[in-house]
Design a protein around this motif. Structure first.
Motif, PDB file in Angstrom:
ATOM      1  N   ASN A   1       0.818  -1.214   0.000  1.00  0.00           N
ATOM      2  CA  ASN A   1       0.000   0.000   0.000  1.00  0.00           C
ATOM      3  C   ASN A   1       0.850   1.263   0.000  1.00  0.00           C
ATOM      4  O   ASN A   1       0.333   2.365   0.230  1.00  0.00           O
ATOM      5  N   ALA A   2       2.151   1.087  -0.239  1.00  0.00           N
ATOM      6  CA  ALA A   2       3.049   2.244  -0.235  1.00  0.00           C
ATOM      7  C   ALA A   2       2.623   3.256  -1.291  1.00  0.00           C
ATOM      8  O   ALA A   2       2.199   2.888  -2.385  1.00  0.00           O
ATOM      9  N   ARG A   3       2.763   4.531  -0.967  1.00  0.00           N
ATOM     10  CA  ARG A   3       2.361   5.581  -1.883  1.00  0.00           C
ATOM     11  C   ARG A   3       3.547   6.196  -2.620  1.00  0.00           C
ATOM     12  O   ARG A   3       3.371   6.859  -3.638  1.00  0.00           O
ATOM     13  N   VAL A   4       4.756   6.024  -2.077  1.00  0.00           N
ATOM     14  CA  VAL A   4       5.942   6.623  -2.673  1.00  0.00           C
ATOM     15  C   VAL A   4       7.041   5.579  -2.805  1.00  0.00           C
ATOM     16  O   VAL A   4       7.280   4.795  -1.891  1.00  0.00           O
TER      17      VAL A   4
ATOM     18  N   PHE B   1       8.975   8.406  -6.937  1.00  0.00           N
ATOM     19  CA  PHE B   1       7.973   7.859  -7.859  1.00  0.00           C
ATOM     20  C   PHE B   1       6.621   7.729  -7.161  1.00  0.00           C
ATOM     21  O   PHE B   1       6.552   7.551  -5.941  1.00  0.00           O
ATOM     22  N   SER B   2       5.550   7.760  -7.970  1.00  0.00           N
ATOM     23  CA  SER B   2       4.209   7.469  -7.471  1.00  0.00           C
ATOM     24  C   SER B   2       3.458   6.711  -8.563  1.00  0.00           C
ATOM     25  O   SER B   2       4.077   6.125  -9.459  1.00  0.00           O
ATOM     26  N   ASP B   3       2.126   6.722  -8.505  1.00  0.00           N
ATOM     27  CA  ASP B   3       1.317   5.985  -9.484  1.00  0.00           C
ATOM     28  C   ASP B   3       0.317   6.921 -10.159  1.00  0.00           C
ATOM     29  O   ASP B   3      -0.888   6.654 -10.178  1.00  0.00           O
ATOM     30  N   LEU B   4       0.812   8.005 -10.725  1.00  0.00           N
ATOM     31  CA  LEU B   4      -0.063   8.996 -11.349  1.00  0.00           C
ATOM     32  C   LEU B   4      -0.668   8.507 -12.654  1.00  0.00           C
ATOM     33  O   LEU B   4      -1.796   8.859 -12.994  1.00  0.00           O
ATOM     34  N   ASP B   5       0.081   7.688 -13.409  1.00  0.00           N
ATOM     35  CA  ASP B   5      -0.386   7.260 -14.730  1.00  0.00           C
ATOM     36  C   ASP B   5      -1.370   6.103 -14.656  1.00  0.00           C
ATOM     37  O   ASP B   5      -2.314   6.023 -15.439  1.00  0.00           O
ATOM     38  N   SER B   6      -1.142   5.192 -13.708  1.00  0.00           N
ATOM     39  CA  SER B   6      -2.010   4.020 -13.570  1.00  0.00           C
ATOM     40  C   SER B   6      -2.028   3.610 -12.102  1.00  0.00           C
ATOM     41  O   SER B   6      -0.962   3.369 -11.524  1.00  0.00           O
ATOM     42  N   PRO B   7      -3.213   3.494 -11.473  1.00  0.00           N
ATOM     43  CA  PRO B   7      -3.302   3.183 -10.047  1.00  0.00           C
ATOM     44  C   PRO B   7      -2.574   1.876  -9.694  1.00  0.00           C
ATOM     45  O   PRO B   7      -2.658   0.880 -10.408  1.00  0.00           O
ATOM     46  N   ASN B   8      -1.841   1.926  -8.576  1.00  0.00           N
ATOM     47  CA  ASN B   8      -1.117   0.758  -8.031  1.00  0.00           C
ATOM     48  C   ASN B   8       0.011   0.267  -8.930  1.00  0.00           C
ATOM     49  O   ASN B   8       0.524  -0.833  -8.729  1.00  0.00           O
ATOM     50  N   LYS B   9       0.370   1.042  -9.926  1.00  0.00           N
ATOM     51  CA  LYS B   9       1.498   0.689 -10.784  1.00  0.00           C
ATOM     52  C   LYS B   9       2.455   1.883 -10.814  1.00  0.00           C
ATOM     53  O   LYS B   9       2.088   2.962 -11.251  1.00  0.00           O
ATOM     54  N   MET B  10       3.667   1.662 -10.336  1.00  0.00           N
ATOM     55  CA  MET B  10       4.606   2.771 -10.218  1.00  0.00           C
ATOM     56  C   MET B  10       4.947   3.348 -11.586  1.00  0.00           C
ATOM     57  O   MET B  10       5.199   2.615 -12.539  1.00  0.00           O
TER      58      MET B  10
ATOM     59  N   ALA C   1       2.295  15.340  -6.038  1.00  0.00           N
ATOM     60  CA  ALA C   1       3.076  14.680  -7.084  1.00  0.00           C
ATOM     61  C   ALA C   1       2.742  15.235  -8.466  1.00  0.00           C
ATOM     62  O   ALA C   1       3.634  15.446  -9.298  1.00  0.00           O
ATOM     63  N   ILE C   2       1.449  15.468  -8.723  1.00  0.00           N
ATOM     64  CA  ILE C   2       1.043  16.019 -10.014  1.00  0.00           C
ATOM     65  C   ILE C   2       1.669  17.400 -10.219  1.00  0.00           C
ATOM     66  O   ILE C   2       2.218  17.704 -11.284  1.00  0.00           O
TER      67      ILE C   2
END
Length: 355
Positions: free
Chosen positions: A104-107, A119-128, A166-167
């Protein structure tokens, strides 16, 4: 010390520490763990900072990521460390990519102890994401970096606000990079944008090339005027001090004709000032530009040269001085390399100050 002071004090020690760091483990101990401590996390509490964090991923069993930073007993930040000097690319981030999708890490953070990529998952949820939303170089720390890093301190970090942060960071930094690229090497589209606003004729190839030079010249004038305006404002806010000016036959006579202090020269000057700030008042470190080089002087005296920024050719040089004021020209490819010579610059100023 507050957070900015702790961070700047730590980064000032990195060049010296780096001389003794040769392995990934040494990088973690000397650079990464102290950085996490400055962010407010207890690296000696395994419920808050978990070393060698394990999360099975499909057929990959027992793989470990170097650290997991936990909040409310949940891993929120995963950190993968590489040895100091390692190139931080997507291959190096492969473990982070795998772990990110099963926790469940966000970063996710990839670091070599000096450079950090967030890094985060801005482009696709739960995918870095393949691209980091933020990057920072501890040896080239800017004021805005101090403010951004503070967002990740234990005291203020809020996973729920991460997406908007992040955005903003990702797209702001990407736009800044585009602007920087265009200003350094204007594309046809960029040049045409300005030409169409001021030129009524047909924009042929020859016209385009003429405007390319005009755009570059306008850029230089604009930046120079902004810098001069800020310097005048800063000077007006401080009490004027008497300046010591002495002649030196080795220096070129001062002449403003044809002299233009570039952005890189200003950046180099401010790096030197930052290096020397720990041992002297920054106001005693002065810039004096000539046609051949930018001289950085102590107490604004030609007899007290700290270094010379020789940035007027394709190969840049940093000129440093020994006790006999003999200059040694050192080739540099990046302004951050000035930090590699911090000890010499400090020694030079200490020599002048004790004389």
């Amino acid at each position: 010390m507050d957070f900015p002071e702790q961070l700047k004090s730590f980064t000032a020690r990195i060049p010296k520490l780096s001389e003794s760091i040769f392995t990934e483990e040494a990088t973690k101990t000397a650079l990464v763990m102290p950085f996490l401590s400055i962010l407010g996390y207890n690296v000696f509490d395994p419920t808050e900072v978990i070393p060698e964090f394990t999360a099975d991923h499909g057929t990959k069993k027992g793989e470990k990521v170097d650290y997991a930073v936990c909040l409310n007993n949940q891993p929120e930040i995963l950190i993968e460390c590489k040895a100091l000097g390692s190139d931080l690319n997507n291959n190096q981030a492969s473990q982070l990519f795998r772990y990110y999708s099963v926790t469940n890490a966000r970063v996710g953070v990839l670091t070599n102890g000096v450079k950090y990529r967030f890094f985060s998952d801005l482009d696709s949820p739960n995918k870095m994401d393949a691209k980091p939303f933020y990057e920072v170089d501890m040896l080239n720390l800017r004021e805005k970096d101090v403010n951004e890093l503070k967002r990740f301190t234990k005291e203020v970090f809020d996973p729920n606000d991460l997406t908007s942060i992040a955005i903003s960071l990702k797209y702001t930094n990407e736009i800044i990079q585009i602007l920087q690229d265009e200003l350094n090497s204007p594309s046809d589209e960029f040049v045409k944008f300005f030409a169409r606003h001021v030129y009524n004729g047909q924009i042929t190839k020859n016209v385009l090339e003429k405007f390319r030079y005009i755009v570059k010249d306008a850029r230089n004038q604009f930046i120079n005027e902004k810098i001069n305006s800020r310097l005048k404002m800063a000077m007006s806010e401080t009490k004027p001090e008497e300046k010591v000016v002495e002649a030196d036959s080795e220096d070129e006579p001062e002449n403003d004709d044809g002299i233009f202090t570039t952005v890189e020269e200003w950046e180099g000057f401010y790096i030197v000032r930052a290096i020397l700030r720990s041992i002297t008042d920054a106001n005693r470190v002065n810039l004096r530009d000539t046609k051949s080089y930018c001289g950085v002087l102590f107490d604004n005296s030609n007899r007290k040269p700290i270094c010379r920024l020789r940035f007027n050719s394709k190969q840049k040089y940093l000129g440093i001085f020994d006790e006999n004021k003999k200059e040694q020209k050192i080739p540099i490819n990046d302004l951050s390399e000035i930090y590699d010579h911090a000890d010499v610059l400090k020694k030079t100023v200490e020599f002048y100050d004790s004389a």
